[in-house]
Design a protein around this motif. Structure first.
Motif, PDB file in Angstrom:
ATOM      1  N   LEU A   1       0.818  -1.225   0.000  1.00 49.05           N
ATOM      2  CA  LEU A   1       0.000   0.000   0.000  1.00 49.05           C
ATOM      3  C   LEU A   1       0.845   1.264   0.000  1.00 49.05           C
ATOM      4  CD1 LEU A   1      -2.750  -1.084   2.587  1.00 49.05           C
ATOM      5  CD2 LEU A   1      -3.063  -0.772   0.120  1.00 49.05           C
ATOM      6  N   LEU A   2       2.137   1.135   0.313  1.00 49.32           N
ATOM      7  CA  LEU A   2       3.004   2.319   0.289  1.00 49.32           C
ATOM      8  C   LEU A   2       3.073   2.920  -1.115  1.00 49.32           C
ATOM      9  CD1 LEU A   2       5.818   0.995   2.649  1.00 49.32           C
ATOM     10  CD2 LEU A   2       4.365   2.988   3.077  1.00 49.32           C
ATOM     11  N   ASP A   3       2.748   2.115  -2.130  1.00 52.68           N
ATOM     12  CA  ASP A   3       2.734   2.621  -3.505  1.00 52.68           C
ATOM     13  C   ASP A   3       1.372   3.197  -3.888  1.00 52.68           C
ATOM     14  OD1 ASP A   3       5.325   1.691  -3.789  1.00 52.68           O
ATOM     15  OD2 ASP A   3       4.621  -0.307  -4.388  1.00 52.68           O
ATOM     16  N   SER A   4       0.391   3.096  -3.005  1.00 56.47           N
ATOM     17  CA  SER A   4      -0.952   3.543  -3.364  1.00 56.47           C
ATOM     18  C   SER A   4      -1.087   5.048  -3.175  1.00 56.47           C
ATOM     19  CB  SER A   4      -1.979   2.808  -2.479  1.00 56.47           C
ATOM     20  OG  SER A   4      -3.175   3.532  -2.413  1.00 56.47           O
ATOM     21  N   SER A   5      -1.761   5.674  -4.122  1.00 58.39           N
ATOM     22  CA  SER A   5      -1.927   7.126  -4.039  1.00 58.39           C
ATOM     23  C   SER A   5      -3.065   7.500  -3.095  1.00 58.39           C
ATOM     24  CB  SER A   5      -2.201   7.695  -5.432  1.00 58.39           C
ATOM     25  OG  SER A   5      -3.373   7.084  -5.941  1.00 58.39           O
ATOM     26  N   SER A   6      -3.785   6.491  -2.586  1.00 58.02           N
ATOM     27  CA  SER A   6      -4.919   6.837  -1.735  1.00 58.02           C
ATOM     28  C   SER A   6      -4.538   7.001  -0.255  1.00 58.02           C
ATOM     29  CB  SER A   6      -6.040   5.806  -1.895  1.00 58.02           C
ATOM     30  OG  SER A   6      -5.528   4.516  -1.710  1.00 58.02           O
ATOM     31  N   PHE A   7      -3.257   6.920   0.045  1.00 60.17           N
ATOM     32  CA  PHE A   7      -2.824   7.166   1.429  1.00 60.17           C
ATOM     33  C   PHE A   7      -2.008   8.450   1.493  1.00 60.17           C
ATOM     34  CE2 PHE A   7      -4.035   2.832   1.663  1.00 60.17           C
ATOM     35  CZ  PHE A   7      -4.364   2.583   2.987  1.00 60.17           C
ATOM     36  N   PRO A   8      -2.209   9.250   2.538  1.00 58.86           N
ATOM     37  CA  PRO A   8      -1.450  10.506   2.643  1.00 58.86           C
ATOM     38  C   PRO A   8       0.039  10.246   2.911  1.00 58.86           C
ATOM     39  CG  PRO A   8      -2.802  10.154   4.602  1.00 58.86           C
ATOM     40  CD  PRO A   8      -3.163   9.074   3.643  1.00 58.86           C
ATOM     41  N   GLU A   9       0.834  11.175   2.485  1.00 57.68           N
ATOM     42  CA  GLU A   9       2.287  11.012   2.542  1.00 57.68           C
ATOM     43  C   GLU A   9       2.789  10.883   3.982  1.00 57.68           C
ATOM     44  OE1 GLU A   9       5.356   9.856   0.863  1.00 57.68           O
ATOM     45  OE2 GLU A   9       3.628  10.334  -0.411  1.00 57.68           O
ATOM     46  N   ASP A  10       2.176  11.628   4.913  1.00 57.13           N
ATOM     47  CA  ASP A  10       2.677  11.545   6.292  1.00 57.13           C
ATOM     48  C   ASP A  10       2.413  10.170   6.913  1.00 57.13           C
ATOM     49  OD1 ASP A  10      -0.013  12.211   6.247  1.00 57.13           O
ATOM     50  OD2 ASP A  10       0.111  13.762   7.793  1.00 57.13           O
ATOM     51  N   ALA A  11       1.272   9.562   6.561  1.00 52.12           N
ATOM     52  CA  ALA A  11       1.011   8.205   7.053  1.00 52.12           C
ATOM     53  C   ALA A  11       2.041   7.233   6.488  1.00 52.12           C
ATOM     54  CB  ALA A  11      -0.404   7.767   6.672  1.00 52.12           C
ATOM     55  N   LYS A  12       2.375   7.425   5.213  1.00 53.26           N
ATOM     56  CA  LYS A  12       3.389   6.550   4.605  1.00 53.26           C
ATOM     57  C   LYS A  12       4.745   6.721   5.276  1.00 53.26           C
ATOM     58  CE  LYS A  12       1.277   6.459   0.012  1.00 53.26           C
ATOM     59  NZ  LYS A  12       1.466   6.824  -1.399  1.00 53.26           N
ATOM     60  N   GLN A  13       5.080   7.979   5.566  1.00 55.80           N
ATOM     61  CA  GLN A  13       6.371   8.219   6.229  1.00 55.80           C
ATOM     62  C   GLN A  13       6.446   7.515   7.584  1.00 55.80           C
ATOM     63  OE1 GLN A  13       7.190  12.410   6.546  1.00 55.80           O
ATOM     64  NE2 GLN A  13       7.348  12.624   4.328  1.00 55.80           N
ATOM     65  N   ARG A  14       5.372   7.636   8.374  1.00 60.91           N
ATOM     66  CA  ARG A  14       5.368   6.957   9.680  1.00 60.91           C
ATOM     67  C   ARG A  14       5.542   5.457   9.502  1.00 60.91           C
ATOM     68  NH1 ARG A  14       3.530  11.224  13.027  1.00 60.91           N
ATOM     69  NH2 ARG A  14       3.996  12.819  11.507  1.00 60.91           N
ATOM     70  N   ALA A  15       4.793   4.911   8.540  1.00 59.43           N
ATOM     71  CA  ALA A  15       4.842   3.460   8.329  1.00 59.43           C
ATOM     72  C   ALA A  15       6.252   3.032   7.912  1.00 59.43           C
ATOM     73  CB  ALA A  15       3.825   3.051   7.275  1.00 59.43           C
ATOM     74  N   ARG A  16       6.868   3.795   7.016  1.00 60.82           N
ATOM     75  CA  ARG A  16       8.228   3.453   6.582  1.00 60.82           C
ATOM     76  C   ARG A  16       9.196   3.471   7.762  1.00 60.82           C
ATOM     77  NH1 ARG A  16       7.447   7.153   2.331  1.00 60.82           N
ATOM     78  NH2 ARG A  16       6.569   6.045   0.528  1.00 60.82           N
ATOM     79  N   ARG A  17       9.038   4.499   8.592  1.00 60.21           N
ATOM     80  CA  ARG A  17       9.941   4.646   9.730  1.00 60.21           C
ATOM     81  C   ARG A  17       9.783   3.455  10.694  1.00 60.21           C
ATOM     82  NH1 ARG A  17       9.977   7.494  14.725  1.00 60.21           N
ATOM     83  NH2 ARG A  17      12.142   8.017  15.217  1.00 60.21           N
ATOM     84  N   ILE A  18       8.545   3.077  10.963  1.00 58.69           N
ATOM     85  CA  ILE A  18       8.306   1.948  11.874  1.00 58.69           C
ATOM     86  C   ILE A  18       8.864   0.661  11.266  1.00 58.69           C
ATOM     87  CG2 ILE A  18       6.496   0.496  12.895  1.00 58.69           C
ATOM     88  CD1 ILE A  18       4.802   3.149  13.100  1.00 58.69           C
ATOM     89  N   LEU A  19       8.587   0.457   9.969  1.00 58.41           N
ATOM     90  CA  LEU A  19       9.057  -0.784   9.327  1.00 58.41           C
ATOM     91  C   LEU A  19      10.580  -0.855   9.315  1.00 58.41           C
ATOM     92  CD1 LEU A  19       6.492  -1.189   6.392  1.00 58.41           C
ATOM     93  CD2 LEU A  19       6.662  -2.542   8.498  1.00 58.41           C
ATOM     94  N   GLN A  20      11.234   0.307   9.155  1.00 60.32           N
ATOM     95  CA  GLN A  20      12.694   0.287   9.185  1.00 60.32           C
ATOM     96  C   GLN A  20      13.226  -0.154  10.544  1.00 60.32           C
ATOM     97  OE1 GLN A  20      13.753   4.114   7.545  1.00 60.32           O
ATOM     98  NE2 GLN A  20      13.361   3.292   5.499  1.00 60.32           N
ATOM     99  N   GLY A  21      12.428   0.056  11.579  1.00 59.05           N
ATOM    100  CA  GLY A  21      12.840  -0.376  12.910  1.00 59.05           C
ATOM    101  C   GLY A  21      12.549  -1.845  13.188  1.00 59.05           C
ATOM    102  N   CYS A  22      11.852  -2.527  12.267  1.00 56.18           N
ATOM    103  CA  CYS A  22      11.479  -3.933  12.465  1.00 56.18           C
ATOM    104  C   CYS A  22      12.451  -4.855  11.736  1.00 56.18           C
ATOM    105  CB  CYS A  22      10.069  -4.195  11.920  1.00 56.18           C
ATOM    106  SG  CYS A  22       8.773  -3.284  12.766  1.00 56.18           S
TER     107      CYS A  22
END
Lengths: 519, 519
Positions: free
Chosen positions: B97-118
């Motif tokens: 879903l990180l490639d989906s245009s239907s999610f706002p950029e800030d939500a994607k940034q948070r998700a990326r940051r969390i996933l990088q910590g996993c």
């Protein structure tokens, strides 16, 4: 204000000259907490973390990366999630996606069904303490299918926070008595250290029964009798725990062996806890997973209607490897009705298992059906994971057995090899002088010299005078090869250092020869 | 095979004539488990579930739906999730879903940051036992901001499985000693029954200090001294627990009161556990949330550097109400370094808190910033939830106080009213003859006659001879009005039945008058 420490307490001198001690010190800590050991995340793993951070900061080591083969954490080792499972969880988490055309219809149906079972149709409400009803129903259907029609009642299903949570809850119910009447819990040695940790925390009595290393870590019924009789002198044996497929030992129990265990439990009035979290992880073509429940059923109603049996499963292992979701379930048979109410009460204090973990569990017990759109991809992904694990299981066993001084039983199932390692007497002495178990010293040196992180056998228990380590088969095939070659070189160097006069029985050529078939 | 039951055991006659007893019976169950009580999911709630199922199956009752006001479960009562939080969790769960245009950029940034910590950038890998590093860092930043710059070290942050898990872990560390040296744990009465349940399960000594109902449930320092001195005779008081804002009592502690508690804990060497899960739930304009940590800091370094303090927060309450995710954190100050290692060891046995709950916690401590695309919607949703709760808090208090024989303190914070109810002596006698506490009989009849599910005050503790119930303010405004009117009618009927000669001091008109302002 000045501080100083004593063995009992950290003391702070107050401004008024009076002293203030810390409330919580090693001297006042709950002694049961102090007694607990948990090797899978013990000092070796802490050290590995330190080295990893050092590497990132540019520190020099004789290797460029730490390879963690200490814990059954599939995704951390690169395994990809099962698409369908994650689609269902994402749909449940953000139901607006149910309108999106980019999700398959079967994933949407599962998500809708799960959400309908949740308060306010939200993953964010507490579920019942036993878990979401429809997921428990799906678990019961799964068990019936797995066990070829043996009836499963969803009233006996409890969703849990990983399998560990269920195991600890059941053990907690079973611990009582004082002195010679204190509950004794029979566990295999080697064991998964959750068991010893929980027993120690609850001050129950640990009763070791040793698995037969010379016979592929089989469970020998005579050894059960020996352990039971010896323990009866000083405690009241009330529980027998079995891990099948075995962790850390990787064996898969035969049906005959399970019958013997159940007959023994029946005769001796033992509560049976069967840890079956690796039920999907069977690799050897000669082996098959038999659930304790199915075998109990086939032994007839006198057994099936009386023996108290709790079996455990989890989202963390199998082909999904979803450890982080902390999903799991237990099925509990023949529990006294009043006791059942007590179990629900105990579980209710923690309110409920994580609902997203429950959703993940649902997908595992209720995968796409042949006519559904996600079926093909699901099965392709599942087979790829299990196929790779089977290959790595075989490779690990074969390569390890080409190394002089290492002997590895077949990895029939689960995710681990638990090879025996020959540690020369001079190395044993060296370890002792450092106040360390010999296999701990071995694993510590292995980590420092090669970056490979394994867990010493002493963390799982082993027969006096024998040494082992546990390694997972989870690194990618390429990385696993590197690991095995490095391990080989390290082991030979270690032998040369501590037993320079011994002639190795195998040569490096054997290892290279064995490796070839996996290239 | 025949079965019969005795008080001690269910006995099965084997075919060979020998008997086989159940292993786990009420007679052999762990007595600590038996002793545990947990009213929030107790018999009333079970009964409510039965009635609900009955209604669905067409059974007749004098009402058409059960209104559950027994548990702080916001989503179950219709509260909608915070969109941004669920977007982040969905993105973490299904990173495609990180490639989906239907999610706002800030939500994607948070998700990326969390996933990088996993591990393996997957929510499916185990996190470290303390939780994902970057989330712990976000928690520390949040605490610093909340406390206007008081330093927070992320090394002191532990992510947990809801707050309950952290509370139980810290208590477990603190329980030791035998007889008169056994650890005593001071808890408020009324309390949230997790505390009494955990104390009873660990066989610690419960020390009650009574909150002052006549003074809006304030904590009176003299009562602390009284309780402490009395307890010293038979145990070793080592811990004081505070719930602020209060559960079930809804009061918000003043800064002065917190200072007094901390000074007391400093003087008496007590470990402080402050349950601050309702820190975002303050409704009364005269009240403000003060964290125990900030107050400790302002008392100066002699306090801030010595008093051992654990504070708890959770995803379950506040404005998000994400109970099902089982997210939470604790911050532990001034913990002895060796003890800290023991705590990490203890937590590591359960491997890690659910990682999706950790992700949810991250959003709560790290919401969208003013320049980010999700900021406006986030704050609109947050204010709507908190605004509605504030209105319902006021309405509940006001309406209840129009009912003769009910007296309700202001609901300054949290999610509950805990009104005192007058139960006539004849009703008390009737309850006693049924072997039931009078408030239990009251709540049971309320449920049977109106479908309203509340928890009797006896489940939380109350002064001898006083009676209460806990009700949440979570139903929608419309449903809450219905609940309050039904409750009023029931109460008046109940009084008429058991005290027909008493003249009510208030009339129905008062209730209708009070209700008007919320229409």
């Amino acid at each position: 204000m000045a501080r100083f420490s004593t063995a009992e307490a950290t003391v702070v001198l107050r401004e008024n000259g009076k002293t203030r001690e810390k409330t919580l010190t090693m001297g006042t800590l709950n002694p049961q907490v102090k007694a607990v050991e948990y090797a899978v995340r013990g000092p070796i793993v802490t050290k590995a973390g330190d080295i990893e951070r050092g590497l990132q900061q540019g520190q020099k080591h004789p290797f460029t990366e730490v390879i963690k083969a200490n814990i059954g954490d599939s995704h951390a080792m690169g395994q990809k999630p099962i698409t369908f499972l994650r689609q269902v969880v994402a749909l449940c988490s953000f139901p607006e996606l149910l309108d999106s055309s980019s999700f398959p219809e079967d994933a949407k149906q599962r998500a809708r069904r799960i959400l309908q079972g949740c308060g306010g149709q939200s993953l964010g409400s507490y579920s019942a303490s036993q878990g979401v009803d429809c997921i428990r129903q799906d678990v019961a259907v799964y068990i019936e299918q797995r066990d070829k029609g043996v009836p499963a009642d969803w009233d006996n299903i409890y969703l849990t926070t990983g399998a560990s949570d269920g195991i600890v809850s059941i053990l907690k119910m079973l611990v009582s008595g004082q002195g010679r009447s204190r509950s004794g819990v029979m566990i295999p040695i080697p064991q998964y250290p959750l068991y010893s940790a929980a027993i120690s925390e609850m001050e129950a009595v640990q009763i070791n029964y040793y698995l037969d290393e010379d016979n592929c870590w089989a469970l020998d019924i005579n050894e059960l009798h020996r352990a039971y009789q010896a323990a009866k002198e000083h405690c009241h044996p009330r529980v027998i725990c079995i891990i099948n497929p075995g962790n850390p030992t990787g064996q898969v129990q035969s049906k005959k062996c399970i019958e013997e265990v159940l007959h023994f439990a029946y005769e001796e009035n033992l509560f049976v806890m069967s840890d079956e979290v690796y039920q999907d992880n069977v690799y050897s073509p000669d082996c098959q997973f038999h659930s304790f429940k199915k075998v109990l059923y086939e032994m007839g109603p006198e057994y099936f209607n009386t023996v108290e049996l709790a079996s455990f499963h989890s989202t963390s292992k199998g082909y999904s490897g979803e450890c982080g979701f902390r999903g799991g379930y237990m099925e509990v048979l023949n529990l006294d009705l009043e006791v059942k109410a007590q179990l629900v009460k105990l579980l209710s204090i923690r309110l409920c298992p994580p609902v997203s973990g429950q959703a993940a569990m649902d997908v595992i017990v209720n995968p796409p059906l042949p006519h559904e759109p996600s079926y093909l991809q699901f099965h392709k992904e599942k087979s790829a994971v299990l196929g790779a694990l089977a290959e790595k299981a075989q490779m690990t066993e074969q390569i390890l057995n080409t190394v002089p001084g290492i002997k590895c039983n077949p990895v029939q199932g689960a995710m681990y090899a638990f090879p025996r390692i020959f540690i020369p007497p001079r190395a044993v002495e060296a370890a002792m002088s450092l106040g360390m178990s010999p296999d701990m010293m071995y694993c510590l040196r292995l980590l420092e010299e090669t970056g490979i992180c394994l867990v010493p056998g002493s963390g799982f228990g082993q027969r006096e005078g024998t040494y082992h380590f546990r390694m997972t088969i989870l690194p990618t095939t390429e990385k696993l090869k590197v690991l095995l070659e490095k391990l080989r070189d390290f082991h030979i160097k270690f032998l040369k250092e501590y037993a320079p006069l011994e002639e190795p029985k195998r040569s490096e050529d054997d290892t290279q020869e064995a490796l070839k078939q996996f290239r």
